[in-house]
Motif scaffolding. Structure first.
Motif, PDB file in Angstrom:
ATOM      1  N   ARG A 254      -8.771  15.295  -4.418  1.00 41.48           N
ATOM      2  CA  ARG A 254      -9.537  14.340  -5.229  1.00 41.48           C
ATOM      3  C   ARG A 254      -9.022  14.327  -6.670  1.00 41.48           C
ATOM      4  N   LYS A 255      -8.683  15.499  -7.197  1.00 43.23           N
ATOM      5  CA  LYS A 255      -8.169  15.591  -8.564  1.00 43.23           C
ATOM      6  C   LYS A 255      -6.836  14.859  -8.685  1.00 43.23           C
ATOM      7  N   PHE A 256      -5.961  15.031  -7.675  1.00 42.25           N
ATOM      8  CA  PHE A 256      -4.687  14.312  -7.659  1.00 42.25           C
ATOM      9  C   PHE A 256      -4.951  12.806  -7.650  1.00 42.25           C
ATOM     10  N   ALA A 257      -5.867  12.350  -6.785  1.00 41.84           N
ATOM     11  CA  ALA A 257      -6.173  10.919  -6.685  1.00 41.84           C
ATOM     12  C   ALA A 257      -6.681  10.369  -8.018  1.00 41.84           C
ATOM     13  N   CYS A 258      -7.510  11.142  -8.687  1.00 40.26           N
ATOM     14  CA  CYS A 258      -8.050  10.724  -9.987  1.00 40.26           C
ATOM     15  C   CYS A 258      -6.921  10.601 -11.020  1.00 40.26           C
ATOM     16  N   ARG A 259      -6.031  11.569 -11.052  1.00 40.63           N
ATOM     17  CA  ARG A 259      -4.908  11.517 -11.992  1.00 40.63           C
ATOM     18  C   ARG A 259      -3.956  10.373 -11.665  1.00 40.63           C
ATOM     19  N   LEU A 260      -3.733  10.141 -10.381  1.00 37.55           N
ATOM     20  CA  LEU A 260      -2.869   9.037  -9.965  1.00 37.55           C
ATOM     21  C   LEU A 260      -3.439   7.712 -10.446  1.00 37.55           C
ATOM     22  N   ARG A 261      -4.732   7.534 -10.264  1.00 39.53           N
ATOM     23  CA  ARG A 261      -5.409   6.312 -10.718  1.00 39.53           C
ATOM     24  C   ARG A 261      -5.299   6.175 -12.246  1.00 39.53           C
ATOM     25  N   HIS A 262      -5.504   7.277 -12.935  1.00 35.52           N
ATOM     26  CA  HIS A 262      -5.438   7.272 -14.400  1.00 35.52           C
ATOM     27  C   HIS A 262      -4.018   6.960 -14.894  1.00 35.52           C
ATOM     28  N   GLN A 263      -3.012   7.526 -14.238  1.00 38.42           N
ATOM     29  CA  GLN A 263      -1.607   7.336 -14.658  1.00 38.42           C
ATOM     30  C   GLN A 263      -1.114   5.918 -14.405  1.00 38.42           C
ATOM     31  N   THR A 264      -1.656   5.260 -13.365  1.00 35.76           N
ATOM     32  CA  THR A 264      -1.088   3.980 -12.923  1.00 35.76           C
ATOM     33  C   THR A 264      -2.021   2.789 -13.072  1.00 35.76           C
ATOM     34  N   ASN A 265      -3.326   3.044 -13.174  1.00 34.98           N
ATOM     35  CA  ASN A 265      -4.317   1.977 -13.197  1.00 34.98           C
ATOM     36  C   ASN A 265      -4.286   1.144 -11.912  1.00 34.98           C
ATOM     37  N   ILE A 266      -3.974   1.795 -10.803  1.00 35.55           N
ATOM     38  CA  ILE A 266      -3.947   1.144  -9.482  1.00 35.55           C
ATOM     39  C   ILE A 266      -5.114   1.703  -8.666  1.00 35.55           C
ATOM     40  N   ALA A 267      -5.830   0.820  -7.983  1.00 33.34           N
ATOM     41  CA  ALA A 267      -6.968   1.239  -7.160  1.00 33.34           C
ATOM     42  C   ALA A 267      -6.544   2.352  -6.212  1.00 33.34           C
TER      43      ALA A 267
ATOM     44  N   ILE B 150       0.965  20.283  -7.943  1.00 29.11           N
ATOM     45  CA  ILE B 150       1.238  19.339  -9.029  1.00 29.11           C
ATOM     46  C   ILE B 150       2.591  18.682  -8.789  1.00 29.11           C
ATOM     47  N   PRO B 151       2.624  17.347  -8.737  1.00 27.51           N
ATOM     48  CA  PRO B 151       3.911  16.669  -8.540  1.00 27.51           C
ATOM     49  C   PRO B 151       4.694  16.604  -9.852  1.00 27.51           C
ATOM     50  N   ASN B 152       5.957  16.319  -9.728  1.00 27.05           N
ATOM     51  CA  ASN B 152       6.750  15.943 -10.897  1.00 27.05           C
ATOM     52  C   ASN B 152       6.339  14.493 -11.169  1.00 27.05           C
ATOM     53  N   TRP B 153       5.480  14.290 -12.167  1.00 26.52           N
ATOM     54  CA  TRP B 153       4.911  12.970 -12.405  1.00 26.52           C
ATOM     55  C   TRP B 153       5.974  11.931 -12.735  1.00 26.52           C
ATOM     56  N   ASP B 154       7.028  12.318 -13.454  1.00 30.65           N
ATOM     57  CA  ASP B 154       8.093  11.354 -13.758  1.00 30.65           C
ATOM     58  C   ASP B 154       8.735  10.851 -12.469  1.00 30.65           C
ATOM     59  N   GLN B 155       9.030  11.768 -11.565  1.00 33.55           N
ATOM     60  CA  GLN B 155       9.638  11.407 -10.288  1.00 33.55           C
ATOM     61  C   GLN B 155       8.691  10.538  -9.465  1.00 33.55           C
ATOM     62  N   LEU B 156       7.426  10.931  -9.399  1.00 30.95           N
ATOM     63  CA  LEU B 156       6.448  10.169  -8.626  1.00 30.95           C
ATOM     64  C   LEU B 156       6.254   8.771  -9.192  1.00 30.95           C
ATOM     65  N   LEU B 157       6.166   8.668 -10.497  1.00 28.35           N
ATOM     66  CA  LEU B 157       5.960   7.347 -11.114  1.00 28.35           C
ATOM     67  C   LEU B 157       7.168   6.439 -10.927  1.00 28.35           C
ATOM     68  N   LYS B 158       8.374   6.999 -10.844  1.00 33.19           N
ATOM     69  CA  LYS B 158       9.563   6.182 -10.531  1.00 33.19           C
ATOM     70  C   LYS B 158       9.468   5.627  -9.116  1.00 33.19           C
TER      71      LYS B 158
ATOM     72  N   ILE C 120       0.854  -1.183   0.000  1.00 33.32           N
ATOM     73  CA  ILE C 120       0.000   0.000   0.000  1.00 33.32           C
ATOM     74  C   ILE C 120       0.891   1.234   0.000  1.00 33.32           C
ATOM     75  N   MET C 121       0.501   2.242  -0.760  1.00 33.50           N
ATOM     76  CA  MET C 121       1.225   3.507  -0.781  1.00 33.50           C
ATOM     77  C   MET C 121       0.218   4.606  -0.466  1.00 33.50           C
ATOM     78  N   ALA C 122       0.587   5.506   0.454  1.00 31.92           N
ATOM     79  CA  ALA C 122      -0.325   6.568   0.874  1.00 31.92           C
ATOM     80  C   ALA C 122       0.304   7.933   0.643  1.00 31.92           C
ATOM     81  N   PHE C 123      -0.581   8.913   0.432  1.00 33.77           N
ATOM     82  CA  PHE C 123      -0.152  10.282   0.140  1.00 33.77           C
ATOM     83  C   PHE C 123      -0.926  11.274   0.996  1.00 33.77           C
TER      84      PHE C 123
END
Length: 147
Positions: free
Chosen positions: A82-95, A44-52, A10-13
């Motif tokens: 909520r917008k961040f959570a939605c984008r995170l889900r969209h970027q990763t396809n993780i619940a 807004i996070p640095n999405w490349d850094q976050l996804l790594k 589990i990863m939390a933010f």
């Protein structure tokens, strides 16, 4: 016997406009460990850094703090979270689930003092400790969270 369909990692933010606290946890042993803060630029996070970082831990589930007012109403920060959570889900396809984070900052500051007393909290921040508390709340009540 453990539920093999349940999330294992589990990863939390703890979302913020300038910085975001992060933590990871392993469900099998019900652990939660704060991670370093992630810098944010106007929410807004640095999405490349976050996804790594996500790739490094390979979580099965994300928990994102939802900053509600004490009267249960939502604020502008709630909408941004909520917008961040939605984008995170969209970027990763993780619940991705939202966690009521009311009063966790106060609790996190107390936990941070405990970490520091043990010599482990020098580089930790209350925001990351709060993210670890989100994971611990999920262990206690996994059905109590909202998508």
């Amino acid at each position: 016997m453990p539920d093999l369909n349940a999330p294992q990692m589990i990863m939390a933010f703890d979302f913020g406009t300038q910085k975001m606290g992060m933590a990871v946890g392993q469900a099998m042993i019900e652990s939660a460990s704060p991670l370093a803060l992630l810098p944010m630029k106007d929410g807004i996070p640095n999405w490349d850094q976050l996804l790594k970082i996500v790739q490094q831990y390979q979580p099965d589930l994300f928990l994102v703090g939802l900053p509600l007012n004490m009267d249960d109403s939502e604020s502008e920060l709630s909408a941004r979270s909520r917008k961040f959570a939605c984008r995170l889900r969209h970027q990763t396809n993780i619940a991705t689930l939202m966690v009521d984070e009311r009063l966790t900052t106060r609790e996190a500051r107390g936990e941070l003092e405990r970490y520091q007393a043990q010599g482990r909290g020098k580089k930790l921040a209350a925001d990351s400790v709060a993210a670890a508390l989100f994971i611990e709340s999920w262990y206690r009540n996994p059905e109590g969270l909202t998508p």
